[in-house]
Design a protein around this motif. Structure first.
Motif, PDB file in Angstrom:
ATOM      1  N   LYS A  24       0.821  -1.205   0.000  1.00 25.62           N
ATOM      2  CA  LYS A  24       0.000   0.000   0.000  1.00 25.62           C
ATOM      3  C   LYS A  24       0.856   1.256   0.000  1.00 25.62           C
ATOM      4  CE  LYS A  24      -4.029  -2.007   2.241  1.00 25.62           C
ATOM      5  NZ  LYS A  24      -4.869  -2.019   3.439  1.00 25.62           N
ATOM      6  N   GLU A  25       2.067   1.154   0.532  1.00 27.32           N
ATOM      7  CA  GLU A  25       2.940   2.320   0.630  1.00 27.32           C
ATOM      8  C   GLU A  25       3.691   2.609  -0.674  1.00 27.32           C
ATOM      9  OE1 GLU A  25       5.443   1.923   4.047  1.00 27.32           O
ATOM     10  OE2 GLU A  25       3.752   1.465   5.335  1.00 27.32           O
ATOM     11  N   LEU A  26       3.646   1.702  -1.625  1.00 26.89           N
ATOM     12  CA  LEU A  26       4.330   1.938  -2.891  1.00 26.89           C
ATOM     13  C   LEU A  26       3.662   3.097  -3.608  1.00 26.89           C
ATOM     14  CD1 LEU A  26       4.939  -1.630  -4.334  1.00 26.89           C
ATOM     15  CD2 LEU A  26       6.573  -0.130  -3.232  1.00 26.89           C
ATOM     16  N   LYS A  27       4.457   4.073  -3.981  1.00 26.76           N
ATOM     17  CA  LYS A  27       3.949   5.237  -4.699  1.00 26.76           C
ATOM     18  C   LYS A  27       4.152   4.978  -6.186  1.00 26.76           C
ATOM     19  CE  LYS A  27       4.436  10.254  -4.760  1.00 26.76           C
ATOM     20  NZ  LYS A  27       5.171  11.395  -4.208  1.00 26.76           N
ATOM     21  N   THR A  28       3.057   4.988  -6.939  1.00 22.43           N
ATOM     22  CA  THR A  28       3.139   4.725  -8.375  1.00 22.43           C
ATOM     23  C   THR A  28       2.452   5.840  -9.148  1.00 22.43           C
ATOM     24  OG1 THR A  28       1.109   3.441  -8.459  1.00 22.43           O
ATOM     25  CG2 THR A  28       3.141   2.220  -8.036  1.00 22.43           C
ATOM     26  N   ALA A  29       2.814   5.939 -10.402  1.00 24.89           N
ATOM     27  CA  ALA A  29       2.212   6.927 -11.298  1.00 24.89           C
ATOM     28  C   ALA A  29       2.431   6.448 -12.720  1.00 24.89           C
ATOM     29  CB  ALA A  29       2.850   8.292 -11.091  1.00 24.89           C
ATOM     30  N   SER A 122      18.041  10.652 -29.111  1.00 24.26           N
ATOM     31  CA  SER A 122      18.749  11.381 -28.063  1.00 24.26           C
ATOM     32  C   SER A 122      17.752  12.030 -27.101  1.00 24.26           C
ATOM     33  CB  SER A 122      19.653  12.437 -28.694  1.00 24.26           C
ATOM     34  OG  SER A 122      20.289  13.200 -27.707  1.00 24.26           O
ATOM     35  N   LEU A 123      16.688  12.619 -27.653  1.00 26.62           N
ATOM     36  CA  LEU A 123      15.665  13.240 -26.836  1.00 26.62           C
ATOM     37  C   LEU A 123      15.026  12.201 -25.911  1.00 26.62           C
ATOM     38  CD1 LEU A 123      13.174  15.908 -27.537  1.00 26.62           C
ATOM     39  CD2 LEU A 123      12.181  13.673 -27.164  1.00 26.62           C
ATOM     40  N   VAL A 124      14.689  11.032 -26.436  1.00 24.92           N
ATOM     41  CA  VAL A 124      14.045   9.980 -25.641  1.00 24.92           C
ATOM     42  C   VAL A 124      14.969   9.522 -24.513  1.00 24.92           C
ATOM     43  CG1 VAL A 124      13.221   7.574 -25.717  1.00 24.92           C
ATOM     44  CG2 VAL A 124      12.473   9.214 -27.451  1.00 24.92           C
ATOM     45  N   VAL A 125      16.249   9.369 -24.808  1.00 26.26           N
ATOM     46  CA  VAL A 125      17.211   8.971 -23.774  1.00 26.26           C
ATOM     47  C   VAL A 125      17.233  10.015 -22.660  1.00 26.26           C
ATOM     48  CG1 VAL A 125      19.692   8.701 -23.306  1.00 26.26           C
ATOM     49  CG2 VAL A 125      18.657   7.527 -25.250  1.00 26.26           C
ATOM     50  N   ASN A 126      17.273  11.294 -23.030  1.00 26.98           N
ATOM     51  CA  ASN A 126      17.299  12.355 -22.032  1.00 26.98           C
ATOM     52  C   ASN A 126      16.001  12.418 -21.229  1.00 26.98           C
ATOM     53  OD1 ASN A 126      19.911  13.141 -22.664  1.00 26.98           O
ATOM     54  ND2 ASN A 126      19.234  14.592 -24.210  1.00 26.98           N
ATOM     55  N   VAL A 127      14.870  12.189 -21.886  1.00 32.41           N
ATOM     56  CA  VAL A 127      13.583  12.186 -21.175  1.00 32.41           C
ATOM     57  C   VAL A 127      13.541  11.027 -20.178  1.00 32.41           C
ATOM     58  CG1 VAL A 127      11.089  11.797 -21.453  1.00 32.41           C
ATOM     59  CG2 VAL A 127      12.268  13.433 -22.924  1.00 32.41           C
ATOM     60  N   ARG A 128      14.019   9.875 -20.575  1.00 31.97           N
ATOM     61  CA  ARG A 128      14.038   8.727 -19.657  1.00 31.97           C
ATOM     62  C   ARG A 128      14.903   9.021 -18.435  1.00 31.97           C
ATOM     63  NH1 ARG A 128      14.434   3.703 -23.898  1.00 31.97           N
ATOM     64  NH2 ARG A 128      12.211   3.637 -24.393  1.00 31.97           N
ATOM     65  N   LYS A 129      16.079   9.626 -18.670  1.00 29.67           N
ATOM     66  CA  LYS A 129      16.946   9.996 -17.545  1.00 29.67           C
ATOM     67  C   LYS A 129      16.227  10.974 -16.627  1.00 29.67           C
ATOM     68  CE  LYS A 129      21.390   9.455 -19.905  1.00 29.67           C
ATOM     69  NZ  LYS A 129      22.555  10.185 -20.471  1.00 29.67           N
ATOM     70  N   PHE A 130      15.544  11.941 -17.226  1.00 31.15           N
ATOM     71  CA  PHE A 130      14.816  12.936 -16.437  1.00 31.15           C
ATOM     72  C   PHE A 130      13.730  12.264 -15.609  1.00 31.15           C
ATOM     73  CE2 PHE A 130      11.377  15.885 -15.693  1.00 31.15           C
ATOM     74  CZ  PHE A 130      12.049  16.975 -15.160  1.00 31.15           C
ATOM     75  N   ILE A 131      12.970  11.369 -16.224  1.00 30.80           N
ATOM     76  CA  ILE A 131      11.882  10.687 -15.510  1.00 30.80           C
ATOM     77  C   ILE A 131      12.451   9.842 -14.371  1.00 30.80           C
ATOM     78  CG2 ILE A 131      10.095   8.901 -15.728  1.00 30.80           C
ATOM     79  CD1 ILE A 131       9.542  10.054 -18.563  1.00 30.80           C
ATOM     80  N   LYS A 132      13.568   9.207 -14.614  1.00 31.06           N
ATOM     81  CA  LYS A 132      14.199   8.392 -13.571  1.00 31.06           C
ATOM     82  C   LYS A 132      14.586   9.263 -12.371  1.00 31.06           C
ATOM     83  CE  LYS A 132      17.856   4.997 -12.860  1.00 31.06           C
ATOM     84  NZ  LYS A 132      18.943   4.246 -13.482  1.00 31.06           N
ATOM     85  N   SER A 133      15.224  10.400 -12.631  1.00 30.18           N
ATOM     86  CA  SER A 133      15.612  11.272 -11.517  1.00 30.18           C
ATOM     87  C   SER A 133      14.382  11.907 -10.866  1.00 30.18           C
ATOM     88  CB  SER A 133      16.610  12.337 -11.967  1.00 30.18           C
ATOM     89  OG  SER A 133      16.017  13.246 -12.852  1.00 30.18           O
ATOM     90  N   TYR A 134      13.369  12.232 -11.670  1.00 32.29           N
ATOM     91  CA  TYR A 134      12.112  12.762 -11.151  1.00 32.29           C
ATOM     92  C   TYR A 134      11.462  11.744 -10.218  1.00 32.29           C
ATOM     93  CZ  TYR A 134       7.273  14.504 -11.131  1.00 32.29           C
ATOM     94  OH  TYR A 134       6.033  14.945 -10.752  1.00 32.29           O
ATOM     95  N   GLY A 135      11.425  10.492 -10.646  1.00 32.82           N
ATOM     96  CA  GLY A 135      10.832   9.433  -9.832  1.00 32.82           C
ATOM     97  C   GLY A 135      11.558   9.253  -8.511  1.00 32.82           C
ATOM     98  N   LYS A 136      12.880   9.276  -8.555  1.00 32.81           N
ATOM     99  CA  LYS A 136      13.660   9.145  -7.316  1.00 32.81           C
ATOM    100  C   LYS A 136      13.386  10.332  -6.393  1.00 32.81           C
ATOM    101  CE  LYS A 136      17.484   6.370  -9.050  1.00 32.81           C
ATOM    102  NZ  LYS A 136      18.922   6.341  -9.344  1.00 32.81           N
ATOM    103  N   GLY A 139       9.937  10.153  -4.863  1.00 34.57           N
ATOM    104  CA  GLY A 139       9.689   8.969  -4.061  1.00 34.57           C
ATOM    105  C   GLY A 139       8.778   7.930  -4.699  1.00 34.57           C
ATOM    106  N   TYR A 140       8.770   7.849  -6.015  1.00 31.39           N
ATOM    107  CA  TYR A 140       7.944   6.851  -6.689  1.00 31.39           C
ATOM    108  C   TYR A 140       8.657   5.508  -6.713  1.00 31.39           C
ATOM    109  CZ  TYR A 140       4.793  10.451  -8.379  1.00 31.39           C
ATOM    110  OH  TYR A 140       3.882  11.453  -8.445  1.00 31.39           O
ATOM    111  N   ALA A 141       7.899   4.459  -6.469  1.00 33.20           N
ATOM    112  CA  ALA A 141       8.445   3.109  -6.610  1.00 33.20           C
ATOM    113  C   ALA A 141       8.388   2.697  -8.075  1.00 33.20           C
ATOM    114  CB  ALA A 141       7.657   2.123  -5.756  1.00 33.20           C
ATOM    115  N   TYR A 142       7.308   3.132  -8.765  1.00 30.57           N
ATOM    116  CA  TYR A 142       7.142   2.811 -10.173  1.00 30.57           C
ATOM    117  C   TYR A 142       6.544   4.004 -10.906  1.00 30.57           C
ATOM    118  CZ  TYR A 142       7.559  -2.049  -8.661  1.00 30.57           C
ATOM    119  OH  TYR A 142       7.993  -3.218  -8.114  1.00 30.57           O
TER     120      TYR A 142
END
Length: 195
Positions: A24-29, A122-136, A139-142
């Motif tokens: 229940k504590e897993l934060k997802t989006a 290149s744009l997609v790679v950068n967006v993925r990196k951004f989303i990964k750091s955004y998620g961390k 506090g998102y688990a997924y």
């Protein structure tokens, strides 16, 4: 024996409750990846850049196509007057030119696809990196992706963080854009200097 079984069931219940509390504590989006790419300013800029480049390259090709059409019309008018040998020679020349124009068009399209594909990758790679750091950071688990290559079949709208990510990406891009414009101007000046 009954006490041992009762203790086992009690321990299993406690472990099960702990696991369900953890779940229940897993934060997802989720992010609508199609929407993200449609609304992300850098993606729009790349698309506009290659649309303009395509039109510019197409203009040069259009001039050659118009010339070819004029020559083909003249060929049809003059074929009977100039004889069969002339008609065969000119016909072969026109076929060769038509084939060259077709190859030129294909080469132009391939070049544009390759260049835009590299920038979009290149744009997609950068967006993925951004989303990964955004998620961390948040506090998102997924964070799931939806869109054309959907990995989520259903999610409640309250878990959609697409607009937040698009806004942050656009803000980040706007800050970096003046430097890119300067770099682009230097590249254009270098190209002009070579001419």
């Amino acid at each position: 024996m009954k006490k041992g079984f009762a203790l086992f069931v009690l321990a299993l219940t406690v472990v099960s409750c702990n696991q369900s509390n953890e779940a229940k504590e897993l934060k997802t989006a989720y992010i609508d990846t199609s929407k993200l790419l449609q609304e992300y300013t850098e993606s729009k800029d790349i698309e506009a850049k290659y649309k303009a480049k395509s039109q510019e390259m197409g203009k040069e090709l259009d001039v050659e196509v118009a010339r070819f059409k004029t020559d083909a019309q003249n060929f049809q008018k003059n074929a009977q007057a100039n004889g069969q040998a002339w008609a065969q020679q000119k016909g072969a020349e026109l076929q060769k030119r038509e084939q060259q124009l077709s190859y030129a068009q294909q080469a132009m399209l391939q070049q544009l696809q390759q260049e835009s594909g590299q920038e979009m990758d290149s744009l997609v790679v950068n967006v993925r990196k951004f989303i990964k750091s955004y998620g961390k950071e948040k506090g998102y688990a997924y964070i799931y992706g939806t869109g054309e290559a959907a990995t989520v079949l259903y999610a409640e709208d309250k878990y959609d963080i697409t607009n937040d990510v698009v806004k942050l990406l656009n803000d980040k891009y706007k800050k970096a854009e003046p430097a890119k414009v300067e770099e682009s101007k230097k590249d254009e000046a270098a190209v002009e200097a070579k001419k």
